[in-house]
Design a protein around this motif. Structure first.
Motif, mmCIF file in Angstrom:
data_model
loop_
_atom_site.group_PDB
_atom_site.id
_atom_site.type_symbol
_atom_site.label_atom_id
_atom_site.label_comp_id
_atom_site.label_asym_id
_atom_site.label_seq_id
_atom_site.Cartn_x
_atom_site.Cartn_y
_atom_site.Cartn_z
ATOM 1 N N VAL A 86 0.826 -1.196 0.000
ATOM 2 C CA VAL A 86 0.000 0.000 0.000
ATOM 3 C C VAL A 86 0.870 1.261 0.000
ATOM 4 O O VAL A 86 0.557 2.245 -0.668
ATOM 5 C CB VAL A 86 -0.936 -0.008 1.236
ATOM 6 C CG1 VAL A 86 -1.651 1.318 1.406
ATOM 7 C CG2 VAL A 86 -1.930 -1.164 1.151
ATOM 8 N N THR A 119 -10.239 -8.539 -7.462
ATOM 9 C CA THR A 119 -10.245 -8.573 -6.000
ATOM 10 C C THR A 119 -8.889 -8.149 -5.475
ATOM 11 O O THR A 119 -7.853 -8.579 -5.980
ATOM 12 C CB THR A 119 -10.566 -9.987 -5.482
ATOM 13 O OG1 THR A 119 -11.801 -10.427 -6.062
ATOM 14 C CG2 THR A 119 -10.693 -10.009 -3.972
ATOM 15 N N ILE A 120 -8.922 -7.301 -4.462
ATOM 16 C CA ILE A 120 -7.705 -6.906 -3.757
ATOM 17 C C ILE A 120 -7.794 -7.483 -2.354
ATOM 18 O O ILE A 120 -8.764 -7.251 -1.625
ATOM 19 C CB ILE A 120 -7.537 -5.374 -3.703
ATOM 20 C CG1 ILE A 120 -7.391 -4.816 -5.119
ATOM 21 C CG2 ILE A 120 -6.339 -4.990 -2.833
ATOM 22 C CD1 ILE A 120 -7.296 -3.302 -5.189
ATOM 23 N N TYR A 121 -6.774 -8.274 -2.005
ATOM 24 C CA TYR A 121 -6.668 -8.869 -0.676
ATOM 25 C C TYR A 121 -5.651 -8.074 0.116
ATOM 26 O O TYR A 121 -4.534 -7.845 -0.356
ATOM 27 C CB TYR A 121 -6.223 -10.337 -0.783
ATOM 28 C CG TYR A 121 -7.251 -11.216 -1.439
ATOM 29 C CD1 TYR A 121 -8.247 -11.823 -0.675
ATOM 30 C CD2 TYR A 121 -7.233 -11.445 -2.806
ATOM 31 C CE1 TYR A 121 -9.207 -12.632 -1.272
ATOM 32 C CE2 TYR A 121 -8.189 -12.257 -3.402
ATOM 33 C CZ TYR A 121 -9.167 -12.843 -2.633
ATOM 34 O OH TYR A 121 -10.116 -13.645 -3.224
ATOM 35 N N LEU A 122 -6.030 -7.641 1.303
ATOM 36 C CA LEU A 122 -5.161 -6.852 2.164
ATOM 37 C C LEU A 122 -4.638 -7.734 3.277
ATOM 38 O O LEU A 122 -5.413 -8.317 4.030
ATOM 39 C CB LEU A 122 -5.903 -5.648 2.743
ATOM 40 C CG LEU A 122 -6.296 -4.535 1.770
ATOM 41 C CD1 LEU A 122 -5.143 -3.942 1.032
ATOM 42 C CD2 LEU A 122 -7.432 -4.868 0.875
ATOM 43 N N TYR A 128 -5.249 -2.823 5.230
ATOM 44 C CA TYR A 128 -6.626 -2.490 4.838
ATOM 45 C C TYR A 128 -6.943 -1.028 5.156
ATOM 46 O O TYR A 128 -7.425 -0.275 4.300
ATOM 47 C CB TYR A 128 -7.606 -3.424 5.541
ATOM 48 C CG TYR A 128 -9.050 -3.188 5.174
ATOM 49 C CD1 TYR A 128 -9.587 -3.778 4.033
ATOM 50 C CD2 TYR A 128 -9.873 -2.392 5.959
ATOM 51 C CE1 TYR A 128 -10.915 -3.564 3.677
ATOM 52 C CE2 TYR A 128 -11.195 -2.175 5.616
ATOM 53 C CZ TYR A 128 -11.706 -2.760 4.469
ATOM 54 O OH TYR A 128 -13.014 -2.537 4.125
ATOM 55 N N PHE A 131 -4.966 1.312 2.911
ATOM 56 C CA PHE A 131 -5.463 1.251 1.534
ATOM 57 C C PHE A 131 -6.704 2.133 1.386
ATOM 58 O O PHE A 131 -6.811 2.909 0.439
ATOM 59 C CB PHE A 131 -5.783 -0.194 1.128
ATOM 60 C CG PHE A 131 -6.336 -0.277 -0.259
ATOM 61 C CD1 PHE A 131 -5.482 -0.344 -1.348
ATOM 62 C CD2 PHE A 131 -7.710 -0.270 -0.478
ATOM 63 C CE1 PHE A 131 -5.986 -0.398 -2.639
ATOM 64 C CE2 PHE A 131 -8.225 -0.330 -1.766
ATOM 65 C CZ PHE A 131 -7.358 -0.390 -2.849
ATOM 66 N N ILE A 132 -7.655 1.966 2.305
ATOM 67 C CA ILE A 132 -8.899 2.746 2.252
ATOM 68 C C ILE A 132 -8.590 4.239 2.299
ATOM 69 O O ILE A 132 -9.159 5.029 1.542
ATOM 70 C CB ILE A 132 -9.853 2.352 3.411
ATOM 71 C CG1 ILE A 132 -10.307 0.892 3.276
ATOM 72 C CG2 ILE A 132 -11.037 3.308 3.503
ATOM 73 C CD1 ILE A 132 -11.103 0.570 2.040
ATOM 74 N N ARG A 136 -7.483 3.856 -2.151
ATOM 75 C CA ARG A 136 -8.826 3.730 -2.727
ATOM 76 C C ARG A 136 -9.270 5.014 -3.428
ATOM 77 O O ARG A 136 -9.824 4.936 -4.530
ATOM 78 C CB ARG A 136 -9.814 3.308 -1.647
ATOM 79 C CG ARG A 136 -11.211 3.084 -2.155
ATOM 80 C CD ARG A 136 -11.290 1.818 -2.973
ATOM 81 N NE ARG A 136 -12.639 1.641 -3.489
ATOM 82 C CZ ARG A 136 -12.905 1.102 -4.657
ATOM 83 N NH1 ARG A 136 -11.945 0.669 -5.425
ATOM 84 N NH2 ARG A 136 -14.143 0.979 -5.057
ATOM 85 N N LEU A 144 -14.056 -2.940 -7.377
ATOM 86 C CA LEU A 144 -13.158 -3.975 -6.872
ATOM 87 C C LEU A 144 -13.664 -4.497 -5.541
ATOM 88 O O LEU A 144 -14.116 -3.729 -4.696
ATOM 89 C CB LEU A 144 -11.749 -3.400 -6.675
ATOM 90 C CG LEU A 144 -11.052 -2.901 -7.932
ATOM 91 C CD1 LEU A 144 -9.849 -2.039 -7.552
ATOM 92 C CD2 LEU A 144 -10.613 -4.070 -8.791
ATOM 93 N N LEU A 146 -12.803 -5.761 -2.017
ATOM 94 C CA LEU A 146 -11.703 -5.652 -1.056
ATOM 95 C C LEU A 146 -11.929 -6.682 0.042
ATOM 96 O O LEU A 146 -13.016 -6.762 0.611
ATOM 97 C CB LEU A 146 -11.646 -4.263 -0.426
ATOM 98 C CG LEU A 146 -11.454 -3.085 -1.367
ATOM 99 C CD1 LEU A 146 -11.436 -1.779 -0.565
ATOM 100 C CD2 LEU A 146 -10.194 -3.226 -2.176
ATOM 101 N N LYS A 148 -10.192 -8.084 3.613
ATOM 102 C CA LYS A 148 -9.184 -7.957 4.670
ATOM 103 C C LYS A 148 -8.880 -9.344 5.209
ATOM 104 O O LYS A 148 -9.767 -10.048 5.683
ATOM 105 C CB LYS A 148 -9.683 -7.042 5.784
ATOM 106 C CG LYS A 148 -8.697 -6.878 6.921
ATOM 107 C CD LYS A 148 -9.099 -5.823 7.934
ATOM 108 C CE LYS A 148 -10.417 -6.095 8.565
ATOM 109 N NZ LYS A 148 -10.724 -5.197 9.699
#
Length: 175
Positions: A86, A119-122, A128, A131-132, A136, A144, A146, A148
């Motif tokens: 991130v 899909t984005i995996y945090l 997470y 990222f937000i 984002r 997408l 998301l 966590k």
């Protein structure tokens, strides 16, 4: 590698000095927060021997755990997984996510404009949260999913390897 210097509080200004792993066939993106001290020394992701990322992802994808950086890159690409962080730069004490401040987020469009990421995996709550807040808002015109995930960091001692692997497997089976 850019020299990191600590101030009197122990904070260092750190810049992410190695790029993402992805190609046109990447379908999911896994993001951490910022590379650990060990990862920055090795110039690749999840370099701390106690970080469980490579063990978990290997188990989930049903492959042997890769050893070298080249093997890790090939493993990711073969499985259509993009990997990045991130944060482009921040102030941090050691590898402590809880100390992160003065964040500049990475521009995710770099990957999203090339790969068909849905899909984005945090990897962890801090990834997470950051990222937000920082990434984002920069993403344009993409819906997408998301997700966590529990952190693979050794600091997440509450999650034993089998529980962590199960949670990641359940989340990634949709992919």
């Amino acid at each position: 590698m850019k020299k990191e210097t600590a101030d009197q509080t122990g904070y260092e200004h750190v810049e992410h000095t190695f790029g993402p792993v992805y190609d046109r066939q990447s379908r999911i993106l896994i993001l951490g927060s910022m590379p650990s001290v060990k990862s920055r020394e090795q110039q690749f992701y999840y370099g701390h021997p106690q970080n469980r990322f490579w063990k978990v992802l290997s188990a989930v994808l049903g492959e042997a755990e890769p050893d070298s950086i080249d093997d890790k890159k090939a493993f990711l690409l073969r499985n259509h997984v993009a990997l990045w962080d991130v944060i482009e730069s921040c102030d941090i004490i050691g590898s402590s996510d809880s100390s992160i401040r003065n964040v500049k987020g990475n521009d995710m469009q770099r990957i999203l404009d090339t790969a068909q990421i849905s899909t984005i995996y945090l990897n962890g709550g801090k990834a997470y949260e950051l990222f937000i807040k920082y990434c984002r808002p920069m993403i344009k015109g993409r819906e997408l999913l998301l997700v966590k995930l529990p952190s693979t960091s050794p600091a997440n001692a509450a999650w034993q390897l089998d529980r962590l692997t199960k949670a990641w497997r359940e989340a990634l089976q949709k992919f």
